[in-house]
Design a protein around this motif. Structure first.
Motif, PDB file in Angstrom:
ATOM      1  N   HIS A 145      61.258 -12.652  50.688  1.00 59.73           N
ATOM      2  CA  HIS A 145      60.283 -13.358  50.524  1.00 59.73           C
ATOM      3  C   HIS A 145      59.563 -14.011  51.697  1.00 59.73           C
ATOM      4  O   HIS A 145      58.323 -14.405  51.743  1.00 59.73           O
ATOM      5  CB  HIS A 145      60.554 -14.402  49.349  1.00 59.73           C
ATOM      6  N   ILE A 146      60.246 -14.266  52.768  1.00 65.56           N
ATOM      7  CA  ILE A 146      59.818 -14.902  53.966  1.00 65.56           C
ATOM      8  C   ILE A 146      60.070 -14.131  54.990  1.00 65.56           C
ATOM      9  O   ILE A 146      61.130 -12.993  55.033  1.00 65.56           O
ATOM     10  CB  ILE A 146      60.396 -16.386  54.062  1.00 65.56           C
ATOM     11  N   GLY A 147      59.323 -14.177  56.247  1.00 63.79           N
ATOM     12  CA  GLY A 147      59.492 -13.474  57.587  1.00 63.79           C
ATOM     13  C   GLY A 147      59.145 -14.484  58.609  1.00 63.79           C
ATOM     14  O   GLY A 147      58.325 -15.123  58.453  1.00 63.79           O
ATOM     15  N   LYS A 148      59.833 -14.065  59.881  1.00 62.76           N
ATOM     16  CA  LYS A 148      59.522 -14.864  61.083  1.00 62.76           C
ATOM     17  C   LYS A 148      57.916 -14.657  61.444  1.00 62.76           C
ATOM     18  O   LYS A 148      57.363 -13.374  60.996  1.00 62.76           O
ATOM     19  CB  LYS A 148      60.235 -14.301  62.139  1.00 62.76           C
ATOM     20  N   SER A 149      57.456 -15.517  62.145  1.00 64.58           N
ATOM     21  CA  SER A 149      56.001 -15.488  62.593  1.00 64.58           C
ATOM     22  C   SER A 149      55.863 -14.030  63.384  1.00 64.58           C
ATOM     23  O   SER A 149      54.908 -13.506  63.331  1.00 64.58           O
ATOM     24  CB  SER A 149      55.834 -16.665  63.377  1.00 64.58           C
ATOM     25  N   TRP A 150      56.749 -13.622  64.103  1.00 67.88           N
ATOM     26  CA  TRP A 150      56.685 -12.124  64.808  1.00 67.88           C
ATOM     27  C   TRP A 150      56.051 -11.126  63.951  1.00 67.88           C
ATOM     28  O   TRP A 150      55.385 -10.484  64.111  1.00 67.88           O
ATOM     29  CB  TRP A 150      57.926 -11.893  65.356  1.00 67.88           C
ATOM     30  N   LEU A 151      56.667 -11.286  62.664  1.00 66.11           N
ATOM     31  CA  LEU A 151      56.381 -10.034  61.677  1.00 66.11           C
ATOM     32  C   LEU A 151      54.794 -10.049  61.541  1.00 66.11           C
ATOM     33  O   LEU A 151      54.217  -9.219  61.312  1.00 66.11           O
ATOM     34  CB  LEU A 151      57.051 -10.112  60.363  1.00 66.11           C
ATOM     35  N   TRP A 152      54.309 -11.366  61.230  1.00 66.74           N
ATOM     36  CA  TRP A 152      52.981 -11.614  60.711  1.00 66.74           C
ATOM     37  C   TRP A 152      52.000 -11.610  62.030  1.00 66.74           C
ATOM     38  O   TRP A 152      50.907 -11.231  61.839  1.00 66.74           O
ATOM     39  CB  TRP A 152      52.750 -12.970  60.064  1.00 66.74           C
ATOM     40  N   GLU A 153      52.438 -11.868  63.274  1.00 66.38           N
ATOM     41  CA  GLU A 153      51.730 -11.704  64.343  1.00 66.38           C
ATOM     42  C   GLU A 153      51.399 -10.227  64.753  1.00 66.38           C
ATOM     43  O   GLU A 153      50.468  -9.720  64.876  1.00 66.38           O
ATOM     44  CB  GLU A 153      52.300 -12.193  65.465  1.00 66.38           C
ATOM     45  N   THR A 154      52.677  -9.494  64.495  1.00 68.59           N
ATOM     46  CA  THR A 154      52.653  -7.752  64.834  1.00 68.59           C
ATOM     47  C   THR A 154      51.759  -7.201  63.587  1.00 68.59           C
ATOM     48  O   THR A 154      50.934  -6.383  64.089  1.00 68.59           O
ATOM     49  CB  THR A 154      53.836  -7.469  64.641  1.00 68.59           C
ATOM     50  N   SER A 155      51.659  -7.592  62.561  1.00 74.62           N
ATOM     51  CA  SER A 155      50.834  -7.054  61.203  1.00 74.62           C
ATOM     52  C   SER A 155      49.496  -7.264  61.395  1.00 74.62           C
ATOM     53  O   SER A 155      48.498  -6.604  61.090  1.00 74.62           O
ATOM     54  CB  SER A 155      51.619  -7.436  60.092  1.00 74.62           C
ATOM     55  N   GLY A 156      49.116  -8.506  62.269  1.00 74.49           N
ATOM     56  CA  GLY A 156      47.871  -8.969  62.248  1.00 74.49           C
ATOM     57  C   GLY A 156      47.324 -10.102  61.359  1.00 74.49           C
ATOM     58  O   GLY A 156      46.272 -10.363  61.441  1.00 74.49           O
ATOM     59  N   HIS A 157      48.253 -10.280  60.394  1.00 73.37           N
ATOM     60  CA  HIS A 157      48.159 -11.209  59.333  1.00 73.37           C
ATOM     61  C   HIS A 157      47.563 -12.634  59.856  1.00 73.37           C
ATOM     62  O   HIS A 157      46.564 -13.118  59.150  1.00 73.37           O
ATOM     63  CB  HIS A 157      48.902 -11.309  58.352  1.00 73.37           C
ATOM     64  N   LEU A 158      48.416 -12.947  60.782  1.00 75.26           N
ATOM     65  CA  LEU A 158      48.142 -14.288  61.472  1.00 75.26           C
ATOM     66  C   LEU A 158      46.819 -14.343  62.173  1.00 75.26           C
ATOM     67  O   LEU A 158      46.165 -15.398  62.491  1.00 75.26           O
ATOM     68  CB  LEU A 158      49.221 -14.703  62.370  1.00 75.26           C
ATOM     69  N   GLY A 159      46.222 -13.022  62.507  1.00 72.76           N
ATOM     70  CA  GLY A 159      45.066 -12.959  63.168  1.00 72.76           C
ATOM     71  C   GLY A 159      43.682 -13.260  62.401  1.00 72.76           C
ATOM     72  O   GLY A 159      42.702 -13.640  62.429  1.00 72.76           O
ATOM     73  N   PHE A 160      43.924 -12.429  61.284  1.00 77.08           N
ATOM     74  CA  PHE A 160      42.937 -12.119  60.218  1.00 77.08           C
ATOM     75  C   PHE A 160      42.895 -12.709  58.817  1.00 77.08           C
ATOM     76  O   PHE A 160      42.146 -12.650  57.963  1.00 77.08           O
ATOM     77  CB  PHE A 160      42.714 -10.667  60.324  1.00 77.08           C
ATOM     78  N   TYR A 161      44.185 -13.139  58.536  1.00 75.52           N
ATOM     79  CA  TYR A 161      44.483 -13.476  56.905  1.00 75.52           C
ATOM     80  C   TYR A 161      45.101 -14.760  57.179  1.00 75.52           C
ATOM     81  O   TYR A 161      45.506 -15.511  55.926  1.00 75.52           O
ATOM     82  CB  TYR A 161      45.484 -12.308  56.554  1.00 75.52           C
ATOM     83  N   LYS A 162      45.046 -15.624  58.196  1.00 74.96           N
ATOM     84  CA  LYS A 162      46.012 -17.017  58.143  1.00 74.96           C
ATOM     85  C   LYS A 162      45.464 -17.997  57.109  1.00 74.96           C
ATOM     86  O   LYS A 162      46.184 -18.732  56.332  1.00 74.96           O
ATOM     87  CB  LYS A 162      45.976 -17.650  59.495  1.00 74.96           C
ATOM     88  N   ALA A 163      43.993 -17.965  56.809  1.00 76.90           N
ATOM     89  CA  ALA A 163      43.572 -18.883  55.941  1.00 76.90           C
ATOM     90  C   ALA A 163      44.056 -18.886  54.644  1.00 76.90           C
ATOM     91  O   ALA A 163      43.985 -19.771  53.664  1.00 76.90           O
ATOM     92  CB  ALA A 163      41.915 -18.966  55.874  1.00 76.90           C
ATOM     93  N   ASN A 164      44.630 -17.448  54.306  1.00 76.63           N
ATOM     94  CA  ASN A 164      45.057 -17.286  52.812  1.00 76.63           C
ATOM     95  C   ASN A 164      46.528 -17.466  52.764  1.00 76.63           C
ATOM     96  O   ASN A 164      47.239 -17.151  51.744  1.00 76.63           O
ATOM     97  CB  ASN A 164      44.594 -15.998  52.380  1.00 76.63           C
ATOM     98  N   MET A 165      47.177 -17.772  53.817  1.00 75.39           N
ATOM     99  CA  MET A 165      48.656 -17.685  53.892  1.00 75.39           C
ATOM    100  C   MET A 165      48.990 -19.316  54.038  1.00 75.39           C
ATOM    101  O   MET A 165      48.259 -20.072  54.479  1.00 75.39           O
ATOM    102  CB  MET A 165      49.245 -17.368  55.136  1.00 75.39           C
TER     103      MET A 165
END
Length: 576
Positions: free
Chosen positions: A233-253
């Motif tokens: 259910h959780i993952g390190k920030s590296w995972l979401w940086e690599t996927s791009g979610h922290l770049g384009f989806y962070k407002a919904n995280m």
């Protein structure tokens, strides 16, 4: 929305604004567009208004319509526009955002608005009996929570009185079927603001439906060549940086949590986890396609104002899957996904389905040739299945084109459910590869696929489609066993045990209430079968049957009745 009805609705928005001006001098105007089924206009009133004020506005609108006012278009300079709207700060802000050049305005009666149009020629084209003001709501200016809160008046509008009346009847039926109301009445689920909005609590009866649904879902996926995954259910920030979610989806995280000095995020998506599994070993073209599915619970931040029962939530279980394949396999895989989806919807009782094919947006990534091939594959699959479809030009995600399937429910509403989405982004970001026939490393194709969408939203649509009276196989209680008097309680217990032993969800109603009260209770709970037991039934080992539809049969042998119910369950029949 056709051009004609769009003009009617837009023109009525201006008429409503003129009516508001007459009744509330000093009002400031926002915007007033046509929308699906009607229109709205945003105002800043000098004093607050309530829904009780809407009939007076409607009356004034009808008076204006009867005057046969003409809609007159004018073109003015930016400076002239600022002078015309000098007392309207919201209009002045809009004017400041326009490019230099002429600006179009529309006049009717003593009202003038900043507007591109088009409109009807005069109010005589507007039917005074084909619109109805709906409600008022708050709306931040330009959707910005830091800006003033305006009063938005919503309205329904159609070309004819008959269309309006049909729509209002549909709304009444929708209210009767509201999944939030039925969820409470049938004891299916609840939400709890004090414990966290947008989070669903499944009650035993709703849980039973969900268990049966998920059991069927898993069985169908195994039959169709999928393997089922379970991921964290959780993952390190590296995972979401690599996927791009922290770049384009962070407002919904949701905000990160720190564990062992590393930031972890609760997952809004399952896809990066599936990719991590893929990368645990090397792959050959012989291994592909891989079809991996998961009922994975994800969490996304939604503003509290948009939360709505099961339809818009913050925590939900995605009916999720990813297909990883070679370019040569993609067309067959898309077709199989589409067939799989349609077969599931047919089993669930939805037959009116329309596809929407979303094409490449301006800010897309990926090789144009891959986009073209993907679109061809999607379009071929739709056409082979004979589905009606529309093109959604530029409506694809930046990482790939997609098919959206919209289903029509029992009262004619469309719901977007299934999505089949190409992804040219994640395989590249995570450096996904396979060894092709020529021995070279190549990047696979990846397709995201959700058939039901999410379990929560699907269940909301399902409840409303059936008004809580589900097919037998998905009812929490399938049979209510009702003795005509307490002296037959023992036979009721025997019948209940027999049916349960056969795999039927039977419920013995042994309270001291009168038989008619028990029947009414079972009817209210939408239980498909009610078996009535008295002396004759006990002596002959039979049941008297009452269906939730109201029809009745007497003297059915218990074994025959059990076989009948089991047949309906096993066939996943839609009838009783």
């Amino acid at each position: 929305m056709s051009a004609d009805i769009d003009r009617i609705r837009h023109s009525l928005a201006h008429v409503m604004a003129e009516a508001v001006l007459h009744l509330h001098p000093g009002v400031q105007f926002g915007i007033g567009p046509a929308i699906q089924d009607g229109f709205y206009y945003d105002f800043l009133f000098p004093q607050s208004i309530a829904n009780e004020d809407l009939p007076a506005i409607e009356k004034e609108m009808r008076r204006i319509i009867a005057q046969n006012q003409t809609f007159v278009r004018e073109e003015v300079s930016k400076a002239q526009a600022r002078e015309i709207f000098r007392d309207q700060p919201f209009k002045l802000e809009l004017i400041d955002g326009l490019e230099e050049g002429t600006i179009s305005i529309y006049r009717q009666g003593d009202f003038v608005d900043l507007c591109r149009g088009p409109h009807v020629e005069s109010t005589k084209e507007l039917r005074p009996d084909a619109f109805k003001l709906k409600t008022i709501a708050g709306a931040y200016w330009r959707g910005d929570e830091t800006r003033p809160m305006l009063t938005r008046i919503y309205a329904y509008a159609f070309a004819t009185k008959a269309e309006l009346e049909a729509y209002l009847r549909m709304l009444e039926e929708a209210e009767r079927r509201d999944h939030r109301k039925l969820g409470k009445e049938l004891d299916l689920f609840s939400t709890h603001e004090e414990a966290g909005p947008g989070l669903i609590y499944w009650h035993p009866k709703g849980g039973r439906v969900r268990v049966e649904l998920e059991k069927w879902w898993r069985e169908e996926h195994y039959k169709n060549g999928y393997e089922i995954l379970f991921t964290p259910h959780i993952g390190k920030s590296w995972l979401w940086e690599t996927s791009g979610h922290l770049g384009f989806y962070k407002a919904n995280m949701y905000a990160p949590m720190t564990i062992d000095e590393d930031d972890y995020y609760i997952k809004p998506m399952n896809c990066p986890f599936h990719i991590m599994i893929y990368k645990t070993t090397s792959h050959s073209y012989r291994d592909l396609p891989l079809r991996w599915a998961e009922l994975g619970t994800v969490y996304r931040y939604e503003r509290s104002g948009v939360l709505h029962g099961l339809m818009r939530v913050r925590g939900f279980t995605q009916d999720d899957a990813h297909i990883i394949c070679t370019p040569e396999q993609i067309e067959d895989e898309i077709l199989e996904v589409l067939r799989f989806s349609l077969s599931m919807w047919k089993t669930l009782g939805f037959s009116k389905i329309k596809a929407y094919l979303a094409t490449r947006p301006a800010d897309s990534v990926g090789d144009p040739e891959r986009w073209d091939q993907a679109l061809v594959s999607l379009k071929k699959a739709i056409e082979k299945e004979g589905l009606p479809y529309e093109m959604d030009e530029g409506g694809g995600a930046f990482y790939g084109p997609k098919i959206d399937l919209k289903i029509q429910d029992a009262i004619g509403r469309e719901w977007q459910m299934t999505t089949i989405q190409f992804d040219f982004n994640l395989p590249e970001r995570f450096d996904m590869t396979y060894v092709d026939k020529d021995g070279r490393q190549k990047q696979p194709y990846m397709v995201h696929r959700a058939l039901l969408g999410s379990i929560e939203r699907f269940f909301g649509v399902f409840v409303e489609h059936y008004a809580g009276a589900f097919p037998v196989w998905l009812m929490p209680d399938q049979v209510a066993v009702i003795p005509v008097a307490p002296t037959f309680d023992e036979y009721a217990k025997e019948v209940t045990a027999f049916l349960r032993g056969k795999g039927v969800r039977a419920k013995a109603m042994l309270s001291e209430e009168r038989m008619n009260a028990k029947i009414r209770d079972a009817q209210n709970q939408k239980i498909p079968y009610m078996v009535i037991l008295g002396q004759r039934e006990k002596d002959e080992r039979t049941v008297s049957l009452r269906l939730r539809t109201g029809s009745q049969e007497n003297g059915i042998p218990l074994e025959t009745f059990a076989s009948r119910v089991l047949g309906k369950i096993e066939a996943k029949a839609l009838d009783l």
